[in-house]
Design a protein around this motif. Structure first.
Motif, PDB file in Angstrom:
ATOM      1  N   GLU A   1       0.851  -1.188   0.000  1.00 37.62           N
ATOM      2  CA  GLU A   1       0.000   0.000   0.000  1.00 37.62           C
ATOM      3  C   GLU A   1       0.883   1.233   0.000  1.00 37.62           C
ATOM      4  N   ARG A   2       0.265   2.373  -0.308  1.00 37.41           N
ATOM      5  CA  ARG A   2       0.967   3.643  -0.201  1.00 37.41           C
ATOM      6  C   ARG A   2      -0.041   4.765  -0.017  1.00 37.41           C
ATOM      7  N   HIS A   3       0.493   5.919   0.353  1.00 42.33           N
ATOM      8  CA  HIS A   3      -0.302   7.126   0.548  1.00 42.33           C
ATOM      9  C   HIS A   3       0.284   8.173  -0.412  1.00 42.33           C
ATOM     10  N   PRO A   4      -0.351   8.363  -1.580  1.00 41.96           N
ATOM     11  CA  PRO A   4       0.259   9.145  -2.657  1.00 41.96           C
ATOM     12  C   PRO A   4       0.568  10.603  -2.339  1.00 41.96           C
ATOM     13  N   ILE A   5      -0.157  11.217  -1.394  1.00 43.63           N
ATOM     14  CA  ILE A   5       0.084  12.636  -1.124  1.00 43.63           C
ATOM     15  C   ILE A   5       0.431  12.926   0.331  1.00 43.63           C
ATOM     16  N   SER A   6       0.782  11.880   1.086  1.00 36.94           N
ATOM     17  CA  SER A   6       1.089  12.121   2.500  1.00 36.94           C
ATOM     18  C   SER A   6       2.022  11.061   3.060  1.00 36.94           C
ATOM     19  N   SER A   7       2.551  11.368   4.222  1.00 42.41           N
ATOM     20  CA  SER A   7       3.377  10.414   4.957  1.00 42.41           C
ATOM     21  C   SER A   7       2.493   9.631   5.929  1.00 42.41           C
ATOM     22  N   GLN A   8       3.084   8.623   6.571  1.00 39.38           N
ATOM     23  CA  GLN A   8       2.378   7.862   7.600  1.00 39.38           C
ATOM     24  C   GLN A   8       3.408   7.377   8.610  1.00 39.38           C
ATOM     25  N   ALA A   9       3.118   7.584   9.904  1.00 39.27           N
ATOM     26  CA  ALA A   9       4.057   7.211  10.962  1.00 39.27           C
ATOM     27  C   ALA A   9       3.451   6.160  11.881  1.00 39.27           C
ATOM     28  N   PHE A  10       4.299   5.225  12.331  1.00 42.27           N
ATOM     29  CA  PHE A  10       3.947   4.215  13.327  1.00 42.27           C
ATOM     30  C   PHE A  10       4.970   4.305  14.449  1.00 42.27           C
ATOM     31  N   ILE A  11       4.487   4.501  15.673  1.00 41.36           N
ATOM     32  CA  ILE A  11       5.366   4.651  16.825  1.00 41.36           C
ATOM     33  C   ILE A  11       4.868   3.725  17.926  1.00 41.36           C
ATOM     34  N   PRO A  12       5.664   2.721  18.313  1.00 44.51           N
ATOM     35  CA  PRO A  12       5.211   1.820  19.378  1.00 44.51           C
ATOM     36  C   PRO A  12       5.130   2.564  20.708  1.00 44.51           C
ATOM     37  N   LEU A  13       4.091   2.275  21.484  1.00 41.13           N
ATOM     38  CA  LEU A  13       3.920   2.917  22.784  1.00 41.13           C
ATOM     39  C   LEU A  13       4.522   2.089  23.911  1.00 41.13           C
ATOM     40  N   SER A  14       4.963   0.898  23.601  1.00 39.24           N
ATOM     41  CA  SER A  14       5.712   0.058  24.531  1.00 39.24           C
ATOM     42  C   SER A  14       6.778  -0.633  23.691  1.00 39.24           C
ATOM     43  N   SER A  15       7.568  -1.461  24.280  1.00 39.72           N
ATOM     44  CA  SER A  15       8.620  -2.140  23.516  1.00 39.72           C
ATOM     45  C   SER A  15       8.009  -3.223  22.639  1.00 39.72           C
ATOM     46  N   THR A  16       7.534  -2.824  21.475  1.00 41.30           N
ATOM     47  CA  THR A  16       6.888  -3.742  20.539  1.00 41.30           C
ATOM     48  C   THR A  16       7.688  -3.771  19.243  1.00 41.30           C
ATOM     49  N   PRO A  17       8.460  -4.837  19.015  1.00 37.96           N
ATOM     50  CA  PRO A  17       9.196  -4.920  17.756  1.00 37.96           C
ATOM     51  C   PRO A  17       8.239  -5.160  16.593  1.00 37.96           C
ATOM     52  N   PHE A  18       8.590  -4.609  15.450  1.00 39.38           N
ATOM     53  CA  PHE A  18       7.808  -4.852  14.250  1.00 39.38           C
ATOM     54  C   PHE A  18       8.714  -4.856  13.039  1.00 39.38           C
ATOM     55  N   VAL A  19       8.207  -5.404  11.948  1.00 39.26           N
ATOM     56  CA  VAL A  19       8.938  -5.480  10.686  1.00 39.26           C
ATOM     57  C   VAL A  19       8.304  -4.495   9.723  1.00 39.26           C
ATOM     58  N   VAL A  20       9.154  -3.762   9.029  1.00 43.54           N
ATOM     59  CA  VAL A  20       8.727  -2.782   8.043  1.00 43.54           C
ATOM     60  C   VAL A  20       9.172  -3.281   6.677  1.00 43.54           C
ATOM     61  N   VAL A  21       8.225  -3.454   5.754  1.00 47.22           N
ATOM     62  CA  VAL A  21       8.550  -3.875   4.392  1.00 47.22           C
ATOM     63  C   VAL A  21       8.248  -2.708   3.465  1.00 47.22           C
ATOM     64  N   VAL A  22       9.227  -2.332   2.653  1.00 46.07           N
ATOM     65  CA  VAL A  22       9.103  -1.194   1.755  1.00 46.07           C
ATOM     66  C   VAL A  22       9.616  -1.560   0.370  1.00 46.07           C
ATOM     67  N   ALA A  23       9.238  -0.753  -0.614  1.00 45.88           N
ATOM     68  CA  ALA A  23       9.696  -0.965  -1.985  1.00 45.88           C
ATOM     69  C   ALA A  23      10.321   0.312  -2.502  1.00 45.88           C
ATOM     70  N   SER A  24      11.383   0.152  -3.249  1.00 45.67           N
ATOM     71  CA  SER A  24      12.005   1.314  -3.871  1.00 45.67           C
ATOM     72  C   SER A  24      11.209   1.717  -5.106  1.00 45.67           C
ATOM     73  N   GLY A  25      11.289   2.980  -5.447  1.00 41.09           N
ATOM     74  CA  GLY A  25      10.606   3.489  -6.632  1.00 41.09           C
ATOM     75  C   GLY A  25       9.174   3.896  -6.361  1.00 41.09           C
ATOM     76  N   ARG A  26       8.642   4.678  -7.261  1.00 40.08           N
ATOM     77  CA  ARG A  26       7.282   5.194  -7.112  1.00 40.08           C
ATOM     78  C   ARG A  26       6.273   4.385  -7.924  1.00 40.08           C
ATOM     79  N   GLU A  27       6.741   3.546  -8.845  1.00 42.93           N
ATOM     80  CA  GLU A  27       5.844   2.718  -9.646  1.00 42.93           C
ATOM     81  C   GLU A  27       5.371   1.528  -8.815  1.00 42.93           C
TER      82      GLU A  27
END
Length: 170
Positions: free
Chosen positions: A77-103
């Protein structure tokens, strides 16, 4: 059907820079405030929410069913005109998957990062990413956009990854 495995790497500011910001105290500009009772870690992310008359939307995500690796990815997924932030409120590990490029993302262009549980992230505008992959139960502060724009009021697009079997592995 091809199987693609994406290895998780540690989340660092330098490694994640093409995709957005790492929100953490380590290495951040800081100063004493509130008459010496607190330390402010300053300007940690470039949050972009005002495009097309948008405004900030602050939410909480409660993860009640954590994920175990390996996990098969089916969409991005993506947000074409905005950013999006995720901040854990306790020690919660997570995995972030991203893709290079805009296509539309190619499965072989995906990268996966594991947080240390205290790091948050801010996806830059229009960066393809997978929905939250929390490795433990916990709460997250989510900052994104609401208002007019593409998709619906949260400025959202998603694509399926297609026929390839894409897995995130430790």
């Amino acid at each position: 059907m091809a199987r693609i495995e994406i290895r998780v790497e540690p989340l660092t500011r330098q490694g994640f820079a093409p995709f957005g910001d790492v929100i953490e105290k380590a290495g951040a500009q800081s100063f004493v405030t509130n008459q010496g009772t607190a330390i402010r870690y300053h300007d940690l992310a470039r949050v972009e929410l005002a495009a097309e008359r948008g405004r900030s939307l602050v939410s909480l995500f409660e993860v009640v069913e954590p994920v175990q690796l390996p996990i098969r990815l089916r969409l991005m997924e993506r947000h074409p005109i905005s950013s999006q932030a995720f901040i854990p409120l306790s020690s919660t590990p997570f995995v972030v998957v991203v893709a290079s490029g805009r296509e539309q993302p190619a499965a072989r262009s995906l990268r996966a990062f594991r947080t240390n549980g205290r790091q948050g992230i801010n996806f830059a505008t229009a960066i393809w990413h997978h929905p939250l992959i929390a490795l433990a139960v916990g709460d997250f502060l989510v900052i994104d956009r609401t208002g007019p724009g593409p998709g619906f009021d949260q400025d959202y697009e998603e694509v399926l990854l297609g026929d390839e079997e894409v897995f995130v592995v430790s």
